[in-house]
Design an enzyme around this catalytic site. Sequence first.
Site, PDB file in Angstrom:
ATOM      1  N   TYR A 156      40.133  16.285  79.466  1.00 13.99           N
ATOM      2  CA  TYR A 156      39.903  17.673  79.874  1.00 13.99           C
ATOM      3  C   TYR A 156      40.709  18.606  78.982  1.00 13.99           C
ATOM      4  O   TYR A 156      41.932  18.469  78.866  1.00 13.99           O
ATOM      5  CB  TYR A 156      40.313  17.880  81.339  1.00 13.99           C
ATOM      6  CG  TYR A 156      40.044  19.290  81.805  1.00 13.99           C
ATOM      7  CD1 TYR A 156      38.742  19.756  81.956  1.00 13.99           C
ATOM      8  CD2 TYR A 156      41.086  20.181  82.072  1.00 13.99           C
ATOM      9  CE1 TYR A 156      38.484  21.063  82.363  1.00 13.99           C
ATOM     10  CE2 TYR A 156      40.834  21.482  82.489  1.00 13.99           C
ATOM     11  CZ  TYR A 156      39.532  21.910  82.629  1.00 13.99           C
ATOM     12  OH  TYR A 156      39.271  23.200  83.029  1.00 13.99           O
ATOM     13  N   ASP A 255      46.925  17.410  73.160  1.00 13.48           N
ATOM     14  CA  ASP A 255      46.861  18.461  74.165  1.00 13.48           C
ATOM     15  C   ASP A 255      48.001  18.199  75.145  1.00 13.48           C
ATOM     16  O   ASP A 255      47.918  17.329  76.010  1.00 13.48           O
ATOM     17  CB  ASP A 255      45.493  18.410  74.868  1.00 13.48           C
ATOM     18  CG  ASP A 255      45.345  19.498  75.920  1.00 13.48           C
ATOM     19  OD1 ASP A 255      46.374  20.076  76.313  1.00 13.48           O
ATOM     20  OD2 ASP A 255      44.213  19.759  76.346  1.00 13.48           O
ATOM     21  N   LYS A 282      50.258  26.471  80.454  1.00 16.98           N
ATOM     22  CA  LYS A 282      50.935  26.246  81.747  1.00 16.98           C
ATOM     23  C   LYS A 282      52.368  26.778  81.760  1.00 16.98           C
ATOM     24  O   LYS A 282      52.563  27.964  81.736  1.00 16.98           O
ATOM     25  CB  LYS A 282      50.908  24.761  82.095  1.00 16.98           C
ATOM     26  CG  LYS A 282      49.489  24.157  82.077  1.00 16.98           C
ATOM     27  CD  LYS A 282      48.805  24.173  83.390  1.00 16.98           C
ATOM     28  CE  LYS A 282      47.509  23.376  83.346  1.00 16.98           C
ATOM     29  NZ  LYS A 282      46.669  23.530  84.497  1.00 16.98           N
TER      30      LYS A 282
HETATM   31  N1  PLP Z   1      44.099  21.084  78.679  1.00 16.23           N
HETATM   32  C1  PLP Z   1      44.605  20.413  79.717  1.00 16.23           C
HETATM   33  C2  PLP Z   1      45.191  19.040  79.498  1.00 16.23           C
HETATM   34  C3  PLP Z   1      44.607  20.970  81.002  1.00 16.23           C
HETATM   35  O1  PLP Z   1      45.076  20.267  82.045  1.00 16.23           O
HETATM   36  C4  PLP Z   1      44.082  22.274  81.174  1.00 16.23           C
HETATM   37  C5  PLP Z   1      44.054  22.897  82.502  1.00 16.23           C
HETATM   38  O2  PLP Z   1      44.328  22.303  83.524  1.00 16.23           O
HETATM   39  C6  PLP Z   1      43.570  22.941  80.055  1.00 16.23           C
HETATM   40  C7  PLP Z   1      43.593  22.314  78.819  1.00 16.23           C
HETATM   41  C8  PLP Z   1      42.976  24.317  80.202  1.00 16.23           C
HETATM   42  O3  PLP Z   1      43.986  25.251  80.470  1.00 16.23           O
HETATM   43  P1  PLP Z   1      43.619  26.646  81.176  1.00 16.23           P
HETATM   44  O4  PLP Z   1      43.212  26.331  82.574  1.00 16.23           O
HETATM   45  O5  PLP Z   1      44.887  27.446  81.070  1.00 16.23           O
HETATM   46  O6  PLP Z   1      42.509  27.248  80.387  1.00 16.23           O
END
Ligand code: PLP
Length: 386
Positions: A156, A255, A282
């Site tokens: 994700y 990520d 985050k």
């Molecule tokens: N990447 C990861 C691993 C995430 O857990 C999330 C969100 O939970 C995102 C990207 C996307 O971040 P955002 O919700 O701030 O767009």
Amino acid sequence: MTTHQAVQAITDEYRRRTPQSLAHCQAAARVLPGGDTRRAVYFRPYPTFIQRGEGCVIYDVDGNRYLDFNNNYTSLIHGHAHPAVVEAVQAQVARGTLYASPTACQYELAGMLAERIPSVERVRFCNSGTEATMMAMRLARAYSGKDVILKMDGGYHGTHDFAEINITASAEIETRPPLRKESQGIPDCILDAMMVVPFNDLDAVEETLTAYNHRIAAVIVEPMMNAGGLVASRPGYLSGLRELADKYGVLLIFDEIVTFRLSLGGWQLLDKVMPDITTLGKIIGGGLPVGAIGGRADIMEMFNPTRPHSLKHSGTFNGNSVTVEAGIATLKEYGRKEIDRVNELGKRLRRGIADAFQACGLRANVTGRGSLAYIHWTGQEIATAS
Ligand code: PLP
């Protein structure tokens, strides 16, 4: 009691305790589709409307008190309304929230990140993790001159078109799971720019890179899958990806939007593996909207506006002073001692839940690492995303 009866009893009790949430949800539905503006926080029969939070506690509009283990999906490392963050935000708001100019606090926060994460030499800020992974993919394509991003089945990376591909893992494990768009409205052409392999499977990555490295710009991976259910990379997996990326001339993107919190410099510092590009979000914004792309100086140089044909990256709210000051205050309060403390609490939580499952004879599992925990309703070992 059957499962159905148990669910009914819980739902009845929920309705009894939360009449004001229901009223708010009905009022919201008059202007927001389904009363919702963020899919992740909607649940049946209706979500709980929260009034305020303090530390690890939140209160809903009916006055119910909850211990908050979610902390806005891991974005509030100090809980709600930490005094140092509140003070920093209030002071900045009084000076103005943002200006159409750079500010010193931007390079202060960037410097803090670079100091903590060895692979991060330069940083660009944006407003969400979604934007961060979108720009990281664009950066990889621009730097390499190649178009395809290889991601993990069940990985994700937010909600942009290139991210909403195979975010739930395929039922069958195969070297190249079929590509699936996970939202309506994503054009088919996006699929031409994505490839997917199962998580924790280095052979599948090597097979794909052998055949397609001339088209693949980067491999993107979460060191521990977050939305996929806190599924950790196996020992040696990330260093294996590093070797394969070097062998086949593709970039490696970690990520660390969730996993950054696990040490001073994220999962990569624990595993001692250096990606080329890291995405962050985050906790680095102290609870305000944030994202960041960090990486090797020569790659990040693509963004340098003094270069001819530099990579386009702009945004009205990028690096806004309120978010950045909240981030600085948050990281100042999140040193080695605090990290160890919350990681220890997480370990205790996981152990306690696992013991309780065992004591009740429940076929369930708790995964995670450090201050992160996730419950899987299965007795089987978890090695791929749920
Ligand atoms: N990447 C990861 C691993 C995430 O857990 C999330 C969100 O939970 C995102 C990207 C996307 O971040 P955002 O919700 O701030 O767009």
